[in-house]
Scaffold this motif. Structure first.
Motif, short mmCIF file in Angstrom:
data_model
loop_
_atom_site.label_atom_id
_atom_site.label_comp_id
_atom_site.label_asym_id
_atom_site.label_seq_id
_atom_site.Cartn_x
_atom_site.Cartn_y
_atom_site.Cartn_z
N PRO B 264 -13.72 -10.71 -26.63
CA PRO B 264 -13.89 -11.49 -25.40
C PRO B 264 -13.63 -10.66 -24.15
O PRO B 264 -12.75 -9.80 -24.14
CB PRO B 264 -12.84 -12.59 -25.53
N ARG B 265 -14.37 -10.96 -23.11
CA ARG B 265 -14.18 -10.34 -21.81
C ARG B 265 -13.15 -11.19 -21.07
O ARG B 265 -13.16 -12.43 -21.21
CB ARG B 265 -15.55 -10.38 -21.11
N VAL B 266 -12.29 -10.57 -20.32
CA VAL B 266 -11.38 -11.36 -19.49
C VAL B 266 -11.88 -11.26 -18.05
O VAL B 266 -12.73 -12.05 -17.65
CB VAL B 266 -9.90 -10.96 -19.67
N ILE B 271 -18.23 -12.02 -13.34
CA ILE B 271 -19.17 -13.01 -13.88
C ILE B 271 -20.56 -12.87 -13.26
O ILE B 271 -21.57 -13.20 -13.89
CB ILE B 271 -18.57 -14.43 -13.70
N ASP B 274 -23.35 -11.05 -15.24
CA ASP B 274 -23.95 -11.64 -16.46
C ASP B 274 -25.46 -11.81 -16.37
O ASP B 274 -26.17 -11.67 -17.38
CB ASP B 274 -23.33 -13.02 -16.77
N PHE B 282 -23.65 -10.07 -24.52
CA PHE B 282 -23.84 -11.24 -25.40
C PHE B 282 -24.93 -10.96 -26.44
O PHE B 282 -24.80 -11.37 -27.59
CB PHE B 282 -24.12 -12.49 -24.58
N ALA B 285 -23.37 -9.21 -29.34
CA ALA B 285 -22.76 -10.08 -30.35
C ALA B 285 -23.84 -10.58 -31.31
O ALA B 285 -23.64 -10.62 -32.53
CB ALA B 285 -22.06 -11.26 -29.68
N GLY C 81 -8.13 -17.56 -23.70
CA GLY C 81 -8.51 -16.43 -22.87
C GLY C 81 -9.99 -16.20 -22.76
O GLY C 81 -10.44 -15.06 -22.63
N GLU C 82 -10.77 -17.23 -22.83
CA GLU C 82 -12.22 -17.08 -22.69
C GLU C 82 -12.74 -18.33 -22.00
O GLU C 82 -12.27 -19.43 -22.28
CB GLU C 82 -12.87 -16.90 -24.06
N LYS C 85 -18.10 -20.96 -20.72
CA LYS C 85 -19.39 -20.25 -20.55
C LYS C 85 -19.54 -19.11 -21.56
O LYS C 85 -20.56 -18.99 -22.23
CB LYS C 85 -19.45 -19.69 -19.12
N ASP C 86 -18.51 -18.27 -21.68
CA ASP C 86 -18.60 -17.14 -22.60
C ASP C 86 -18.65 -17.62 -24.05
O ASP C 86 -19.42 -17.09 -24.86
CB ASP C 86 -17.41 -16.18 -22.40
N THR C 89 -22.10 -19.06 -24.67
CA THR C 89 -23.13 -18.01 -24.68
C THR C 89 -23.10 -17.27 -26.02
O THR C 89 -24.13 -17.04 -26.65
CB THR C 89 -22.90 -17.04 -23.52
N TYR C 94 -25.47 -17.30 -32.14
CA TYR C 94 -25.35 -17.38 -33.60
C TYR C 94 -26.03 -18.63 -34.16
O TYR C 94 -26.40 -18.65 -35.32
CB TYR C 94 -23.87 -17.45 -34.00
N ILE C 312 -22.97 -19.54 -9.09
CA ILE C 312 -21.56 -19.40 -9.46
C ILE C 312 -20.72 -20.18 -8.46
O ILE C 312 -20.80 -19.94 -7.25
CB ILE C 312 -21.14 -17.92 -9.50
#
Lengths: 352, 352, 352
Positions: B264-266, B271, B274, B282, B285, C81-82, C85-86, C89, C94, C312
């Motif tokens: 995960p990105r913190v 943002i 993206d 993404f 992944a 911690g995410e 949105k993340d 996404t 998946y 955003i």
């Protein structure tokens, strides 16, 4: 067979059919890849039991079915604020077969009253665990060709071991079994099991040492001895080594002995025994999966059937504090005869 | 390939075959819908890692296989009172392939000794995470056509980042890579990684700023900087902004740059990056899922094979406190040579 | 339909198509065994809801799809911690369809902005639970042939019941419904729901007793009354019996009445009602599964589509403390008109 609650309800003929199917699956698993296509198994574990859970799940997946459920009631809201009746009624609307593990004795029988689909008992407290018995019998039959006529050693805690009692009862369906019951005096088989063996004309002898009888055995079924079971901790310390199977003790055993264990093993079988070809406890777990495949292939394909209405009870007639009737108060006051004694039809405890 | 424990064990040729299969799957996933029909994956996560777990599960499901296991040892009884050896022996009797995440270094290697089916390392403590590397290389190869000859920026915590070290090692299989190592001095790449790059004739430069080198990069691999890694919290405060990728910093980068991140990105990537087409973290992944599909299609279809007996150890020969040999005391005393140094064959720590 | 966030977004025509498919599935489920072959559903339960979770899972499995996800955020690292949105996404990379339960109002709408695949709202706090409504309407349509023209009793806590409010709103798509709103004064339907019914020319009457109106009803929808909802506990004690459905009260009801309940039932329906053929609350759960099968057959087969970039945000414009915009601060400041009032487009709360 509609449900599997107690292996005692399975006739020798039903067992033969079940084993034959398990055997067919082992010979040609690819022929069963679609045996449960489109069928869904509910896996309701009201207490964790990873081995049993994994075995049932993989069994269902390997015959082409699918699985849902919970492995631990803590991650489920089902057990909160709902009766077992309501949960089973709902779940049996979603599933084609229900596998349930529950800490209360008689819970599987109770579930079967309200389920529109077959229920399989995956352990109900200290009461029954019939698919462990099918795993054990499948292992013996597959590896020895038969169960009849074998000399079977049961070693460890024979007082509290549900697995061992179930196996003894199941063996009553077979001929010419000789039991060697190997346990410290404090953990000997209970008197009602002795009575059961006598009534069923089963040969047995009780000994306190493993080494002297090991040469006579065809099957050695090991179980764990827990320190907590001893009144006197010193007694535990004096005893524990006697019931540990080592490579050295195995030296005098038959070449075709089967060493079995329901797993998990702690230290009652020394790790150096694992590579001995007679050590089949891990194969036993795998045979358990095949036996469950056979069972699911039958039960998951049965038609749905709206359960018959049952009487609404007014509280427990049974005084066993672990009986499911103590918490599910609407259960009907069902009783049965066990060897002439009136017993609770859920947990089998004698009624006053 | 029988197991995937360490990407270092995979030859360039094996990698090419694996990537080609992943590429075929991406081009025509419908051709692989039955590639693992009837095969069952065990997913044993001894510590939670939802992303890795989801990626493996969906990979197996998308090639027609099925999955069982646990996502968190707290909801499983497997980790209690049983050796890793016994768990793996049992589970490999139920499964066709075992995916394991474990906090102890060397645990996957240990599991592979006792498994009748292939084992895939889904992370063993701070040691290895080879399928993250396959995800990274698949992303680069798919989007740039090749890995050879690229200029790769590695940015963030290069001292502690397992992902980054694995990627550097994996890149040694390719030609003409240029590394730009972008990190605060406190979190620079360790000396043994510098030695590795020199031995393998890999070009690298170390810088403390991202902005100056960003125009030269083909790949920018971002990682998180954790406050806890700094001895001096003020140093963290002074540094953190430097290693945050923003839309503004990206303005001077190449048009075909790949911005990657293991997730995960913190907050190390703003943002507003993206929506930039160069942000592929993404997609990365998703490419990881396709790489795992390729891997499983190979490994889950291998025949079962009874593991060879191994020596029973008498306690650890390795002094790494996180090594699996510290808790699984029966493991054999295996060693290996890493660049002329005798190391533990499980966790790769140098011996004494 | 791309996503299902709010049943209010579904037109009468879309509903008819959905119901027709559910009906086809009930008539011939075997024809749909491969309807979602190769498709994967993500099941993200940020709070446990076993019934909804089981219903979605079995629905997907019964149309040939597969499932992954988490049933409880405690056993997942995704929620830590995410951003939502993340997570969405990644997960939508998946999965082919995402089912999400989340305690924050508007969370499903938020997820839909970032998902490459359809999102289904499985409950977002006290806001919406559209597939409960599809279950309810499917049950009524299947068992009564139609919804138009029915007399519907809604009984229990009509003030706080999300299910009941959703059902009233959904019924506005039908003709000639008569509502009998049966509740204690403290828990009467809120004024904005009365306004909604008046605006939509829906006939309704409010009563405080069940017995007097029961003979007029075609559908009786029971809900739970929680003691905690009453300011005065004595008021609860005085009231509770009035809103409990018993076999005796049912004696005066029509022979083709449908007794419904969203489950779990506590004691608002007496157990002796269960065997009455008019008690359809467990069938209702099963019809919910069929409705979800129809929904998934449509949505899981839609093509992936990269979501459009969205603005955003710079913090919430909505002051509802339970709104998802309060925690996911990057969400765009979207608003909508509800009956002429400017509202938050996520949680529907009026602005200012």
């Amino acid at each position: 067979m509609r449900h599997l609650i107690d292996f005692g309800d399975v006739s020798r003929e039903e067992w033969e059919v079940l084993y034959q199917r398990a055997s067919d699956i082992m010979d040609a698993p690819e022929r069963f890849l679609d045996a449960c296509r489109g069928k869904v198994m509910a896996s309701l574990f009201y207490e964790p039991s990873t081995r049993t859970n994994f075995s049932f799940q993989t069994a269902m997946l390997r015959v082409g079915g699918t699985v849902f459920g919970f492995a631990d009631p803590k991650s489920s809201s089902v057990s909160k604020g709902e009766t077992l009746k309501d949960t089973i009624t709902m779940v049996s609307g979603y599933a084609d077969v229900v596998v349930m593990r529950n800490p209360r004795e008689g819970a599987a029988k109770a579930a079967s009253l309200y389920s529109a689909v077959p229920v399989i008992n995956a352990g109900d407290g200290g009461h029954m665990h019939p698919t462990q018995t099918t795993a054990d019998l499948t292992t013996i039959t597959r590896l020895r060709g038969k169960v009849d006529g074998l000399s079977v050693g049961l070693c460890g805690d024979l007082k509290n071991g549900r697995t061992v009692h179930s196996l003894i009862k199941a063996m009553a369906k077979f001929q010419g079994i000789k039991f060697f019951l190997i346990a410290p005096r404090e953990l000997a088989v209970p008197e009602y099991m002795r009575a059961f063996m006598r009534e069923n004309n089963m040969w047995f002898t009780e000994v306190t040492g493993l080494e002297s009888v090991i040469p006579q055995l065809d099957v050695l079924y090991m179980t764990r001895i827990q320190r907590e079971r001893f009144v006197d901790p010193l007694e535990y310390e004096r005893n524990k080594g006697v019931y540990v199977l080592t490579r050295r003790k195995l030296a005098r055993a038959k070449q075709d002995l089967l060493v079995m264990h329901p797993l998990p093993r702690v230290d009652e079988i020394s790790i150096d025994v694992d590579d001995d070809p007679r050590a089949v406890y891990f194969e036993q777990a795998r045979y358990g999966m095949f036996a469950r495949m056979a069972l699911l292939t039958d039960l998951a394909n049965q038609p749905r059937r709206k359960p018959e209405p049952v009487e609404i009870g007014r509280g427990p007639v049974c005084s066993n504090p672990n009986c499911v009737t103590q918490t599910e108060l609407y259960l009907p006051p069902l009783t049965k005869q066990n060897g002439g004694v009136e017993c609770c039809a859920f947990c089998d405890a004698p009624l006053r």
